[in-house]
Design an enzyme around this catalytic site. Structure first.
Site: not given
Ligand SMILES: [Zn+2]
Length: 718
Positions: A365, A599, A658
């Site tokens: 990570e 709009s 996204h």
């Molecule tokens: Zn971490």
């Protein structure tokens, strides 16, 4: 599962959570350095695998093969006006048993380029885009020079990226005592804050383009995966970068001449902060790395659902650390294991989760979400079909519940926050958080609003932890949790993020470790057993509408700011208001900001409001459902957020899909909501802003259609 059954299950679950076992796991798993690719890292992955199996889970290690640079050469020296060689080393202290261990990664940042540069040194404050605008006003540029930026106010990877875009040839990032050193409190080991040698390691990958292995964007980095060359990988930096502590920064900053730094630029070192850039201070910076491909070990554990095995509730926390990582990531990992142990025991005593539980301990990570990204990319088809939600943690501390994620789960989080007790006060974690919000609010009006609020304000997710692939690439509903706010310190990514540090300054007694397991465990169990999945699109609609108000306000504000600034430039006010001894370059007029038409998006959001309300009313009416169609409805509910994915992705970074949440292109971890529109406005790309409004409108329309279909099914069942 009925409410009484659910609460009975949760009571049993709570009784199985033990603070001492959380503490023992933190101690065991942080006992030695265990970064990606290290022997300690393999031992930690194996230990976690063994624990899952003991707890009764079906667990295995899935291995990916990822690029990971480790340092071969690190040189930083001042060559003019005097000579100084940076120590580039943290010191072992006797109060911290693991601080002097073998096997620690040296102080460095991953994904710096190899390089050997010598140049004029320039102080650039936090190294944000606005800092360079300030430098421009002062007639100082960084072309061909080496910049020194302080940590803070943006994700570290942004500092060298922005420096490079401005022409710098090298970048030093240092920790100023103002942010997390003696200005904040006693330094380690007396207190929790950075001593002069503490260095924050980290990744400087351009992960806002795509996270994960730079060589395999969009696909899992299996052995046989087709890889880019390093030169083709756009997320690896182009200039050398080193992080340093304030012991090494002081001689460099002291050597700078030129204009005194603006007041907001000054840190807490005992010097007059100057900007430099005038040829008086020269530094030599050299970095070389081993660009190895190393195995990343993701530990994946499952308990198969008894009714809906093909609906997965996924929960993850990484297991790799920069060094020992007692806080980051092991405190979160220990809560994850405690949940897994308790759920395993419940299953042994007869509990049958309806849906499949998938518990994940990620590797890599710290180098920018390598393990989770490669796993999610490798399994993307299956995940897109089966994942009901992904729940992330990444370490834990003492204080207030932090929660961010998909806003269709905001009310779900509110209920959980009201059901879990704060270990220090006995109030609910919701009440504590609400009190803190009210006390901290800036105006009496905001304080009143905070007190009156009955729902938890769920934050939006940018990036910085393992949820990114699930939410921003695959559109899987996501939540991220962690306690904090009363655990400040300077140990992050240093050798001092240790067990000894943790038990003094983070979560003594591990009570918040238990509280985190209670929060996340409830989330997992409730999602696993819900008759009707608890997605409530009213909150999502409200939140998107709020973001729309913000971006529309942003463009109005920018229009006024630019207009006024152009008046000042025309009137030569900047020159007249400043000491003429400081030379100015001619300021150019800014582009005027056109009026943008929101709009259509507004109309789509109005329709979404109606369908979200209708669907909610139908969801509420369900009692016990005998109908098979209920599963069809549930699938529609957990799949709905995918309608917000933009097929072509965001401009200049198609991996991020996204339409509502993305990390900022120039802020990194910090989220940009309605990112396509917001960043086009911030960057002054007006045609792109118009296109992105259109794209967001289409996404909201698709969600509206999906909710319409769900309403149809819900009516058929009733
Ligand atoms: Zn971490």
């Amino acid at each position: 599962m009925s409410r009484p059954q659910q609460s009975d299950l949760e009571q049993k679950f709570d009784l199985l959570l033990k603070s001492n076992s959380i503490g023992a796991n933190i101690k065991e798993l942080s006992a030695e350095p265990h970064h990606l690719g290290s022997p300690g890292g393999k031992r930690v992955a194996d230990a976690i695998l063994k624990k899952f199996r003991e707890y009764g889970w079906d667990a295995k290690i899935e291995t990916y093969h990822v690029l990971f640079p480790t340092p071969k050469t690190r040189v930083l020296e001042l060559t003019e006006p005097t000579r100084f060689s940076a120590t580039l080393k943290e010191l072992a202290v006797s109060e911290d048993a693991t601080s002097g261990q073998e096997g620690q990664l040296p102080t460095y940042v991953a994904w710096s380029a190899d390089g050997d540069v010598t140049g004029d040194l320039v102080y650039v404050n936090f190294g944000l885009p606005e800092d360079y605008k300030q430098l421009e006003k002062l007639n100082i540029d960084v072309k061909g020079k080496i910049v020194i930026a302080r940590y803070g106010h943006s994700w570290r990877g942004m500092k060298p990226k922005i420096a490079y875009e401005h022409g710098a040839i090298g970048c030093i990032i240092y920790s100023d005592p103002k942010e997390d050193g003696y200005f904040q409190g006693d330094v380690y080991p007396k207190g929790a804050f950075k001593n002069e040698y503490t260095v924050q390691r980290g990744s400087v990958m351009d992960m806002v383009v795509y996270p994960g292995d730079p060589l395999t964007p969009g696909i899992g980095s299996t052995l046989k995966a087709k890889r880019l060359s390093r030169e083709e990988a756009t997320t690896i930096l182009k200039i050398p970068v080193l992080p340093i502590g304030y012991h090494d920064a002081l001689p460099l900053l002291s050597a700078l001449e030129g204009p005194v730094a603006p007041q907001e630029w000054r840190g807490a070192l005992p010097i007059t902060y100057k900007i430099g850039g005038n040829g008086k201070a020269t530094v030599h910076l050299k970095t070389e790395f081993n660009w190895d491909i190393v195995p990343a070990y993701d530990v994946i554990a499952k308990i198969k659902g008894f009714e809906f095995p093909d609906e997965w509730v996924i929960r993850g926390n990484h297991h790799d650390a920069w060094v020992n990582g007692a806080s980051d990531p092991i405190s979160g990992q220990a809560s994850l294991l405690e949940e897994a142990k308790a759920i395993g025991q419940l299953v042994r005593s007869g509990y049958k989760p309806k849906r499949t539980l998938v518990y994940c301990a990620w590797d890599g990570e710290e180098q920018s979400l390598l393990g989770s990204t490669e796993w999610a990319e490798d399994h993307q088809n299956e995940l897109s079909q089966k994942a009901v939600a992904y729940i992330n943690t990444d370490g834990n501390g003492r204080g207030f519940l932090g929660a961010e994620g998909s806003h269709a789960l905001e009310n779900f989080v509110t209920e959980i926050a009201k059901d879990v007790k704060d270990p220090q006060t006995g109030s609910s974690v919701f009440e504590r958080r609400q009190a803190a919000e009210a006390v901290r609010a800036g105006t009496p009006k905001l304080k009143k609003e905070a007190l009156a609020k009955d729902s938890y304000s769920l934050g939006a997710l940018g990036t910085g932890s393992d949820y990114s692939s699930f939410l921003q690439h695959l559109g899987i509903p996501t939540l991220s949790f962690g306690f904090g706010g009363e655990d400040a310190g300077g140990e992050y990514h240093s050798i001092y993020d240790s067990y000894d540090n943790f038990v003094r300054f983070k979560d003594p007694g591990f009570a918040y470790g238990v509280a985190l397991s209670q929060v996340v465990g409830r989330s997992v169990l409730r999602l696993a057993d819900a008759d009707i999945l608890p997605f409530d699109f009213r909150s999502l609609q409200k939140t998107i509408s709020k973001y729309l108000e913000e971006v529309s306000h942003l463009s109005d504000q920018l229009r006024e700011v630019n207009a006024v600034d152009n008046q000042l430039v025309k009137a030569k006010s900047y020159q007249l208001a400043t000491d003429p001894k400081i030379v100015f370059i001619a300021l150019t007029e800014k582009e005027s900001v056109p009026v943008l038409d929101f709009s259509n998006l507004k109309t789509s959001l109005d329709s979404l409001q109606k369908s979200a309300n209708q669907l909610y009313e139908l969801q509420k009416k369900f009692n016990v459902i005998p109908d098979k169609k209920i599963d069809k409805l549930n699938v529609m509910l957990f799949q709905a957020e995918k309608q917000l994915l933009i097929p072509a992705g965001l401009p200049r970074r198609s991996w991020y899909k996204h339409a509502i949440y993305a990390p900022g292109f120039y802020t990194g971890y910090g989220v940009k909501t309605l990112p396509g529109i917001r960043e086009a406005i911030e960057e002054g790309h007006w045609q792109e802003a118009r296109e992105q409004i259109e794209i967001a409108t289409k996404a909201v329309n698709r969600l509206n259609v999906a909710l319409g279909n769900a309403i149809q099914i819900a009516r058929e069942i009733q």
